[in-house]
Design a protein around this motif. Structure first.
Motif, PDB file in Angstrom:
ATOM      1  N   GLY A  58       0.819  -1.214   0.000  1.00  0.00           N
ATOM      2  CA  GLY A  58       0.000   0.000   0.000  1.00  0.00           C
ATOM      3  C   GLY A  58       0.849   1.259   0.000  1.00  0.00           C
ATOM      4  N   SER A  59       1.945   1.217   0.733  1.00  0.00           N
ATOM      5  CA  SER A  59       2.841   2.385   0.766  1.00  0.00           C
ATOM      6  C   SER A  59       3.351   2.688  -0.639  1.00  0.00           C
ATOM      7  N   ASP A  88      -7.889   5.915  -1.048  1.00  0.00           N
ATOM      8  CA  ASP A  88      -6.971   4.895  -0.534  1.00  0.00           C
ATOM      9  C   ASP A  88      -7.814   3.753   0.014  1.00  0.00           C
ATOM     10  N   ILE A  90      -7.501  -0.692   2.927  1.00  0.00           N
ATOM     11  CA  ILE A  90      -8.337  -1.438   3.873  1.00  0.00           C
ATOM     12  C   ILE A  90      -9.747  -1.656   3.322  1.00  0.00           C
ATOM     13  N   LYS A 132      -3.252  -5.051   0.805  1.00  0.00           N
ATOM     14  CA  LYS A 132      -3.854  -5.933   1.815  1.00  0.00           C
ATOM     15  C   LYS A 132      -4.827  -6.990   1.287  1.00  0.00           C
TER      16      LYS A 132
END
Ligand SMILES: *Cc1c(COP(=O)(O)O)cnc(C)c1O
Length: 482
Positions: free
Chosen positions: A138-139, A277, A280, A306
Motif C-alpha cells: 500500500g505504501s 486509498d 483497507i 492488503k
C-alpha cells in the motif's frame, strides 16, 4: 535479557523443553529480541515480556507457540479477508512458482497472471477503472500515486499543480511519500517529514469535531475544510485530494454520509483529482468491492493492497481511471517509475485465487446482508456496558470508545486521562483471553476476516464483553473510574 544472544542458525524447533506446539517459546523470544527489529515497536517494552509467537492459522483462528487458540479480530493487519488456511491459494501460488516464479514487466514483456488479474480488477472495480499499475504494498501504491498525479498535471499542461491535500490522522503507509500523505504526528516527528507539497486538513470525526451539529451538518462542514485549503493554496496549484473512505489505522473513523459526496463536488468544481486509498476498504471490507461505492463517490485513482491477496503474498497497486490513464497511455511517453516486482506472477496468482474465493463464496454480499448488520447489532448492544461510550460499525469493521462516564450523546461521554492507557490494558485482557482487538488510544477496533460467520461473531463479541468486564474491574481497582 540474555547477554549471550543465541547463535543464528540454531533451529527454533527443539524437542527438549518444547511447548504444546513443539516449539521452545523462550528460545524463540530470545532470538527475536536479539536479532529482529519489529515495525512500529518499542523494543525496550517488547524485551520485558517477549514477543508472542504466532504459529498457525485456520479460518478466523490463530494459535500461538504455547497452544493458545485466539480469534483474530483484526484479520492479521486488516488483510486476511478470505481467512486463514486456504489451501487453494497455496496451491495456486505453488503451481505458478513451478511454472514461472518470477519475470519482470519492464522492456515490453508481461506474464499470464498479471494480465489475467489486470482484466479481473477492471471487471470488479467501478467502470471508470480499466487500468492497473502494480506495486508490492500500500505504501508503494501511494508513492506511485504521488508521482502519477504530478506526472498527469505535467502532461495536462498545468505543471504548477503539485500540491496534494490529505487529512490529519490519515494512514497512507510508511515510506517517505506514504508517511507524508498520512497525518500521523508521531510519524512526521521522525525522519524529516512530510516531504514538500503535502498539506493536511482535519478528519471527518463527528466525535472529535461535531459538537453542536447534526452528523449531516458536520459532514458538510468537514468537507468544506477541503475547499478552504484549495482556496488558500490556489486551485491552480492543487493536484489531488486523497482519503480513506473509512479511516482504518486512525481508529475506524466513519464519516457522515454527507461527507464524500461533498468532497466529490468540491474536487469537480476545482478540477482536482480525487484519490481513494482503499488499502483497507477495498475487496469487501465495507460490504462493497470498494469503499467509494458505499460512500457514493467516483475517484480518479484507487490505491489497493492488503485484501487483494488476503495477505498470503504481498501485492498492491493503483487502479487508474480513464482520465489519468488516457493521458499516460496516449501522450505520456515513458512513466519513469516501477518496481522489480511490479506484476509479480506468483503474487498475482494468489490474488486471482483469493478474488475467486470472495466471488464464489459471495463474501462481499455476506458482509452487506448478514455479517455486517449482525456485527452492527452486537456492537450497538455493547454500548450498555458501563465502560463503553459509543460504538460505530461499517461493514465488517467497528470501533468502540472506552470512557470514564457514559453520556447521552458521543459529546457527553467523559474520556479517561490520557496517561491511563486504558486501551492498551483492555487489549492485553483481550489477547490473554483469546481475542485480538486493536487499541487506538482508548478506542478499541475490530476488522475480522470476511469469512467470519454470524455464530463466530457472537463468539467474538461474547469474549469482548467478558474482557470489558475484566478491564472495568481493573480500572475500578486502580481508582480511575472515580
Ligand atoms: C496498511 C495501509 C497502507 C500501507 O500499506 P503497506 O502494505 O503497509 O505499505 C496504506 N493505506 C492504508 C489505508 C492502509 O491501511
Amino acid at each position: 535479557m540474555t547477554t549471550n544472544p543465541p547463535q543464528a542458525g540454531v533451529p527454533g524447533i527443539l524437542p527438549e523443553g518444547a511447548g504444546p506446539q513443539g516449539l521452545d517459546t523462550k528460545f524463540l523470544q530470545q532470538l527475536d529480541s536479539a536479532h529482529y527489529l519489529h515495525p512500529f515497536t518499542d523494543h525496550a517494552a517488547l524485551r520485558e515480556h517477549g514477543a508472542r509467537v504466532i504459529v498457525r492459522g485456520d479460518g478466523i483462528y490463530l494459535w500461538d507457540s504455547e497452544g493458545n487458540k485466539i480469534i483474530d479480530g483484526m484479520a492479521g493487519l486488516w488483510c486476511v479477508n478470505a481467512g486463514y488456511g486456504r489451501t487453494s491459494i497455496a496451491d495456486a501460488v505453488h503451481a505458478q512458482m513451478l511454472q514461472l516464479p518470477f519475470y519482470n514487466s519492464f522492456f515490453n514483456t508481461t506474464n499470464v497472471p498479471a494480465v489475467q488479474l489486470a482484466a479481473l480488477l477492471a471487471d470488479i472495480s467501478p467502470p471508470q477503472f480499466q487500468h492497473v499499475f502494480y506495486t508490492n504494498s500500500g505504501s508503494e501504491a501511494n508513492d506511485t500515486i504521488v508521482r502519477m498525479v504530478r506526472r498527469y498535471w505535467q502532461l495536462a499542461g498545468q505543471p504548477g499543480r503539485q500540491a496534494i491535500i490529505s487529512r490529519r490522522n490519515a494512514y497512507h503507509g510508511s515510506t517517505m511519500a506514504g508517511a507524508s500523505l498520512g497525518g500521523m504526528a508521531g510519524m512526521h516527528a521522525q525522519g524529516g517529514l512530510p516531504i514538500p507539497g503535502i498539506h493536511h486538513i482535519g478528519q471527518p470525526s463527528y466525535a472529535e469535531g461535531g459538537r453542536g451539529m447534526s452528523e449531516a451538518e458536520f459532514g458538510l462542514e468537514a468537507a468544506g475544510w477541503l475547499e478552504a485549503s484549495i482556496l488558500a493554496l490556489g486551485p491552480e496549484n492543487v493536484a489531488a485530494f486523497i482519503g480513506e473512505p473509512v479511516q482504518g489505522a486512525g481508529g475506524v473513523i466513519i464519516p457522515p454520509s454527507t461527507y464524500w459526496p461533498e468532497i466529490q463536488r468540491i474536487c469537480d468544481k476545482y478540477d482536482i483529482l480525487l484519490v481513494s486509498d482503499e488499502v483497507i476498504c477495498g475487496f469487501g471490507r465495507l460490504g462493497t468491492w470498494f469503499g467509494c461505492e458505499l460512500m457514493g463517490f467516483q475517484p480518479d485513482l484507487i490505491a489497493f493492497a492488503k485484501g487483494v491477496t488476503s495477505g498470503y503474498v504481498p501485492l498492491g497497486g493503483v487502479l487508474v481511471g480513464g482520465r489519468v490513464a488516457h493521458l499516460l497511455t496516449e501522450k505520456g511517453g515513458d512513466f519513469n517509475h516501477g518496481f522489480t516486482y511490479s506484476g509479480h506472477p506468483s503474487a498475482c496468482a494468489a490474488a486471482l485465487e483469493n478474488i475467486r474465493i470472495l466471488e464464489t463464496e459471495q463474501l462481499v454480499e455476506r458482509v452487506a446482508l448478514a455479517t455486517g448488520p449482525h456485527l452492527k447489532a452486537c456492537f450497538a448492544s455493547l454500548v450498555s456496558h458501563p465502560l463503553v461510550g459509543h460504538a460505530e460499525t461499517c461493514g465488517l469493521t467497528a470501533g468502540l470508545n472506552l470512557v470514564r462516564r457514559n453520556g447521552e450523546t458521543v459529546h457527553d461521554c467523559e474520556p479517561f486521562a490520557s496517561t491511563h492507557v486504558v486501551g492498551m490494558l483492555c487489549r492485553k485482557h483481550m489477547f490473554d483471553n483469546g481475542v485480538i482487538m486493536r487499541a487506538v488510544g482508548d478506542r478499541m477496533i475490530v476488522a475480522p476476516p470476511l469469512s467470519i460467520t454470524v455464530g463466530q461473531i457472537d463468539e467474538m463479541v461474547e469474549r469482548i464483553r467478558y474482557c470489558l468486564d475484566l478491564t472495568l474491574e481493573e480500572v475500578t481497582q486502580r481508582g480511575w473510574m472515580d
